[in-house]
Scaffold this motif. Structure first.
Motif, mmCIF file in Angstrom:
data_model
loop_
_atom_site.group_PDB
_atom_site.id
_atom_site.type_symbol
_atom_site.label_atom_id
_atom_site.label_comp_id
_atom_site.label_asym_id
_atom_site.label_seq_id
_atom_site.Cartn_x
_atom_site.Cartn_y
_atom_site.Cartn_z
ATOM 1 N N PRO A 38 -10.272 18.353 7.823
ATOM 2 C CA PRO A 38 -10.866 17.457 7.289
ATOM 3 C C PRO A 38 -11.186 17.487 6.031
ATOM 4 O O PRO A 38 -11.457 16.473 4.913
ATOM 5 N N GLY A 39 -10.898 18.807 5.289
ATOM 6 C CA GLY A 39 -11.412 18.930 3.705
ATOM 7 C C GLY A 39 -10.759 17.993 2.894
ATOM 8 O O GLY A 39 -11.508 17.389 2.080
ATOM 9 N N GLY A 40 -9.644 17.594 2.900
ATOM 10 C CA GLY A 40 -8.953 16.740 1.791
ATOM 11 C C GLY A 40 -9.470 15.441 1.828
ATOM 12 O O GLY A 40 -9.607 14.712 0.689
ATOM 13 N N LEU A 41 -9.723 14.875 3.023
ATOM 14 C CA LEU A 41 -10.459 13.573 3.118
ATOM 15 C C LEU A 41 -11.860 13.536 2.454
ATOM 16 O O LEU A 41 -12.253 12.530 2.035
ATOM 17 N N ALA A 42 -12.569 14.529 3.011
ATOM 18 C CA ALA A 42 -13.927 14.627 2.547
ATOM 19 C C ALA A 42 -13.900 14.892 1.059
ATOM 20 O O ALA A 42 -14.733 14.129 0.243
ATOM 21 N N ASP A 43 -13.148 15.573 0.275
ATOM 22 C CA ASP A 43 -13.021 15.806 -0.980
ATOM 23 C C ASP A 43 -12.751 13.923 -1.529
ATOM 24 O O ASP A 43 -13.348 13.842 -2.654
ATOM 25 N N PHE A 44 -11.754 13.259 -1.052
ATOM 26 C CA PHE A 44 -11.453 12.134 -1.408
ATOM 27 C C PHE A 44 -12.543 11.391 -1.500
ATOM 28 O O PHE A 44 -13.054 10.589 -2.363
ATOM 29 N N VAL A 45 -13.283 11.389 -0.143
ATOM 30 C CA VAL A 45 -14.497 10.284 0.201
ATOM 31 C C VAL A 45 -15.546 10.636 -0.985
ATOM 32 O O VAL A 45 -16.169 9.660 -1.478
ATOM 33 N N ASP A 46 -15.817 11.937 -1.155
ATOM 34 C CA ASP A 46 -17.048 12.389 -1.864
ATOM 35 C C ASP A 46 -16.920 12.435 -3.340
ATOM 36 O O ASP A 46 -17.673 12.361 -4.198
ATOM 37 N N HIS A 47 -15.509 12.565 -3.715
ATOM 38 C CA HIS A 47 -15.385 12.620 -5.128
ATOM 39 C C HIS A 47 -14.425 11.748 -5.953
ATOM 40 O O HIS A 47 -14.801 11.294 -7.137
ATOM 41 N N VAL A 48 -13.517 10.993 -5.359
ATOM 42 C CA VAL A 48 -12.627 10.168 -5.754
ATOM 43 C C VAL A 48 -13.173 8.823 -5.623
ATOM 44 O O VAL A 48 -13.257 8.138 -6.545
ATOM 45 N N LEU A 75 0.788 -1.399 0.015
ATOM 46 C CA LEU A 75 -0.120 -0.054 -0.190
ATOM 47 C C LEU A 75 0.754 1.106 -0.243
ATOM 48 O O LEU A 75 1.258 1.753 1.140
ATOM 49 N N PRO A 76 1.191 1.828 -1.306
ATOM 50 C CA PRO A 76 2.093 3.082 -1.145
ATOM 51 C C PRO A 76 1.150 4.129 -0.691
ATOM 52 O O PRO A 76 0.036 4.257 -0.880
ATOM 53 N N GLY A 77 1.939 5.205 -0.199
ATOM 54 C CA GLY A 77 1.157 6.516 0.282
ATOM 55 C C GLY A 77 1.038 7.356 -0.936
ATOM 56 O O GLY A 77 1.693 7.605 -1.815
ATOM 57 N N ILE A 78 0.003 8.111 -0.883
ATOM 58 C CA ILE A 78 -0.236 9.217 -1.800
ATOM 59 C C ILE A 78 -1.019 10.378 -1.325
ATOM 60 O O ILE A 78 -1.857 10.057 -0.535
ATOM 61 N N SER A 79 -0.318 11.596 -1.529
ATOM 62 C CA SER A 79 -1.059 12.849 -1.130
ATOM 63 C C SER A 79 -2.035 13.378 -2.265
ATOM 64 O O SER A 79 -1.390 14.061 -3.052
ATOM 65 N N PRO A 80 -3.155 13.081 -2.440
ATOM 66 C CA PRO A 80 -3.874 13.869 -3.575
ATOM 67 C C PRO A 80 -4.399 15.078 -3.157
ATOM 68 O O PRO A 80 -5.045 15.523 -2.396
ATOM 69 N N ILE A 81 -4.077 15.959 -4.106
ATOM 70 C CA ILE A 81 -4.252 17.345 -4.073
ATOM 71 C C ILE A 81 -5.533 17.762 -4.945
ATOM 72 O O ILE A 81 -5.202 17.611 -6.261
ATOM 73 N N ILE A 82 -6.817 17.762 -4.746
ATOM 74 C CA ILE A 82 -7.798 17.412 -5.335
ATOM 75 C C ILE A 82 -8.430 18.900 -5.830
ATOM 76 O O ILE A 82 -8.908 19.692 -4.887
ATOM 77 N N GLY A 83 -8.783 18.881 -7.001
ATOM 78 C CA GLY A 83 -9.547 20.093 -7.737
ATOM 79 C C GLY A 83 -10.595 19.726 -8.242
ATOM 80 O O GLY A 83 -10.633 18.640 -9.155
ATOM 81 N N SER A 84 -11.736 20.645 -8.471
ATOM 82 C CA SER A 84 -12.816 20.473 -9.475
ATOM 83 C C SER A 84 -12.462 20.319 -10.946
ATOM 84 O O SER A 84 -13.143 19.667 -11.694
ATOM 85 N N THR A 85 -11.212 21.071 -11.050
ATOM 86 C CA THR A 85 -10.511 21.306 -12.425
ATOM 87 C C THR A 85 -9.189 21.153 -12.114
ATOM 88 O O THR A 85 -8.656 21.363 -10.968
#
Lengths: 444, 444
Positions: free
Chosen positions: B391-401, B265-275
């Motif tokens: 919490p924002g980055g986790l919520a974005d991952f759960v809700d969009h990725v 399980l590699p680590g990854i830091s996802p920086i999420i945007g709608s665009t």
């Protein structure tokens, strides 16, 4: 409000009586069920009690064939209780003999943060042989254990103080998270420990989680007089309770402390009935569920004797003097047997309710009378309540004894504070490293 | 269901990016607020993630002036998260170098009971100098730490096995609480530990809490191949990820294990945007909040160099070879700097997102593409998700990725099991002491 009682719910599996797990009022499979303990904590909180308290040892001791053993580690469990309660104090037993002070300081600081200032530490030194064998060492001598405990406590409190209040700035604009001048290495180097610090958990709501102690030996009493803020003790009679109370309070001034800086809290197992007849019937019912072999083994361990079924209906044989384990508890047991001329069988029944703690069967009013008498006659600042059956015995205490104590003006009607220190009326200690220099103005 | 991803939420304070605490999307004072972590655990559970994971060290490391440090001890915190969640796994980091196996076995068994079988242990050996100074010892050599870790793990798993399944009878009528023949002393005597056992906590729901490991040195990989059930790793490129994955899986048969017995399980830091533009703007915004002095100190510690502001706009100087601490992480950093010809300033910015873990900025679809590619091309069985902001980055991952991964058939729509082992598709180990004799019929 004038001086009032402090009451802890001493939680032990499905009840303090050795036969609790056999009684139809309990569910022994709940021994490892967190919901059982959450229910107990909520009942205690409903009654406005000061804390829930968990004893502990670091070995499987006692005969697991005949008693409900093998439960949960207290600090881990209390964090799960913190999450479902708001006010009740959370006191865990942790040994200074088989732990490292850095870990203990950090876990209690964490529990104090998690609970919003409700953590307490019952400091024990682990007298058991079986415990030593789980850590690859010979059981240390009594004096060695207490010397280590004193230094352990010094290290832990230094670590708790290593972050001053106000060290965390969280100043985003200036990019200053903390004021490093308010975070201190402790550089402790002593006989038992060498610890650099600082702690890697910031200062907790209570500054120091509350310090509790339970040893009643000479070393134990001196340790308590010097360090403890509450003492749990086993006292069978009012006179013994008064002597212990006076003895402990008398020792405080030599350590620069006032009598009110240390609360004395004897244990009591209340067997509650709506009538005296009901209470005694419950006591008898529990007694009949006892397993003689288990009681003999327990009593043998307490006294250092090798007791068998042949001893059951005779008096307790003479007890060898040299056993250096739990001395104060052994003397209490021998005194009880001699004073009341009990047979071994009767002694086992008397000990089955509270392992040497006082057991009292009666109506809620009679139990309130007992608590009141000890409280007003200089034997107690409050009590460790040890219900024979859980959850039923705790619910009975909260629903029937607590209201009686309130009517008498002896117990709070609701929580007045949020932290365990506030419930106990004890001050929040300052950091020993506190600096007085003004905080520099933040610049971005 | 065919092979699907495993996803953990790697929780770290208010976010993995070093400047997270300065970003308006976080509240740095929540670093010690249990409700913050409870919110994160609930978000992760809403997304059906396998676990939340907490890293740890036993010293204050890093410059607290410029980063949000001084949080909560993981095991204590996870018990408080267990109380407010039902499904999500709970993985805590605990060092084998500065603990005793009896305590560690008991705490994880307790957490496993409390959570209904959701506990996992990330086994680390504590490479830091500062950690050793909190325990009064010289930092042990790499090989010594791994030898101790192997024996530590042997003791812990023996203790977890010391109560067989079925040891607890709770037979009230017969007065038999447990079958003593199914509770075993372990009588371990080795180079590092001597532990009698049995554990004083009964066998937990998973039998063994899940074993996780994160070292990527040769010793670390051998340890993982022998003992671990999941490995967290930092890999910057697909090719490196594939090499590490193949290397680790190739080692398993020598230890009698199949490839599917160990998840990578590699680590990854996802920086999420709608665009894409939004994602890169967030990345840039975080980069501008970085404090150069902090990055220089971090990079100096990682590499063993003494970097100052003068180095910022030049290439990374040559790194001395002898530093024996976190070797694999150091090599990763040097490789990254050389491969992409980064200045020290650029390298600091690249490391600020994930301390050597991969950072990827993009839309939810692009992030799903990356995870899918690594998963299908033999570089990962899943990922440790390291949100830059919490919490924002986790919520974005759960809700969009997560929804995107579900549409692609790569991730569960809901939990199919209750335990962490069930989420990971790993078996529940039997007790090594299991007896096959029939249980005698209870008589009262």
């Amino acid at each position: 409000m004038s001086r009032t009682l402090h009451l802890n719910a001493f939680l032990m599996g499905v009840g303090h009586h050795e036969a609790a797990w056999r009684h139809p009022g309990t569910e022994p499979v709940r021994l490892t069920d967190v919901r059982h303990y959450q229910e107990l904590a909520r009942i205690a909180e409903r009654g406005g009690l000061d804390s829930v308290f968990l004893a502990d040892g670091v070995a499987l001791s006692g005969d697991v064939r005949h008693n409900a053993l093998g439960g949960l580690e207290p600090l881990t469990l209390l964090a799960a209780l913190a999450a479902v309660t708001d006010h009740i104090g959370l006191i865990a037993t942790v040994s200074t003999t088989y732990h490292e002070p850095f870990h203990v300081a950090r876990k209690f600081a964490s529990l104090d943060h998690i609970s919003g200032g409700r953590a307490g530490w019952n400091i024990v030194t682990s007298a058991g042989e079986a415990e030593a064998r789980n850590f690859g060492v010979e059981r240390p001598a009594h004096a060695t254990r207490y010397a280590r405990a004193a230094e352990f406590l010094e290290v832990v409190t230094k670590l708790w103080d290593s972050w001053e209040d106000g060290a965390v700035l969280a100043d985003r604009a200036a990019g200053r998270y903390a004021d490093a001048g308010r975070i201190h290495p402790i550089d402790h180097a002593g006989d038992h420990f060498s610890v650099a610090g600082p702690l890697n958990t910031s200062r907790s709501p209570q500054g120091h989680p509350l310090l509790v102690q339970a040893g009643s030996s000479e070393d134990g009493k001196e340790f308590a007089a010097r360090h403890a803020e509450a003492v749990f003790t086993a006292q069978q009679t009012l006179r013994e309770g008064q002597e212990f109370y006076a003895d402990l309070k008398r020792r405080l001034p030599a350590h620069g402390r006032r009598p009110e800086d240390l609360l004395v809290l004897p244990g009591i197992s209340p067997i509650i009935g709506s009538t005296e007849r009901e209470a005694h019937a419950l006591e008898k019912e529990l007694e009949e569920l006892l397993i003689p072999a288990y009681g003999l083994a327990q009593l043998s361990r307490m006294t250092g004797l090798e007791l068998t079924e042949e001893h059951l209906d005779g008096p307790l044989p003479d007890v060898p003097a040299e056993n250096e384990g739990a001395q104060s508890r052994r003397r209490l047991v021998v005194d009880l047997a001699r004073r009341e001329r009990l047979t071994v069988r009767e002694l086992i029944a008397r000990l089955a309710g509270g392992r040497g703690h006082r057991v009292f069967a009666g109506t809620p009013e009679q139990i309130a009378d007992q608590l009141q008498e000890w409280f007003l006659c200089g034997a107690a600042d409050g009590f460790n309540i040890m219900p024979p059956l859980l959850p039923g015995g705790l619910a009975d205490f909260v629903d029937h004894v607590v209201p009686e104590l309130r009517v008498r003006g002896l117990f709070r009607h609701e929580y007045e504070g949020r932290t365990l220190r506030e419930h106990y009326g004890l001050p929040r200690p300052p950091s020993r490293y506190a600096t007085t220099r003004p905080e520099p103005v933040a610049v971005s």
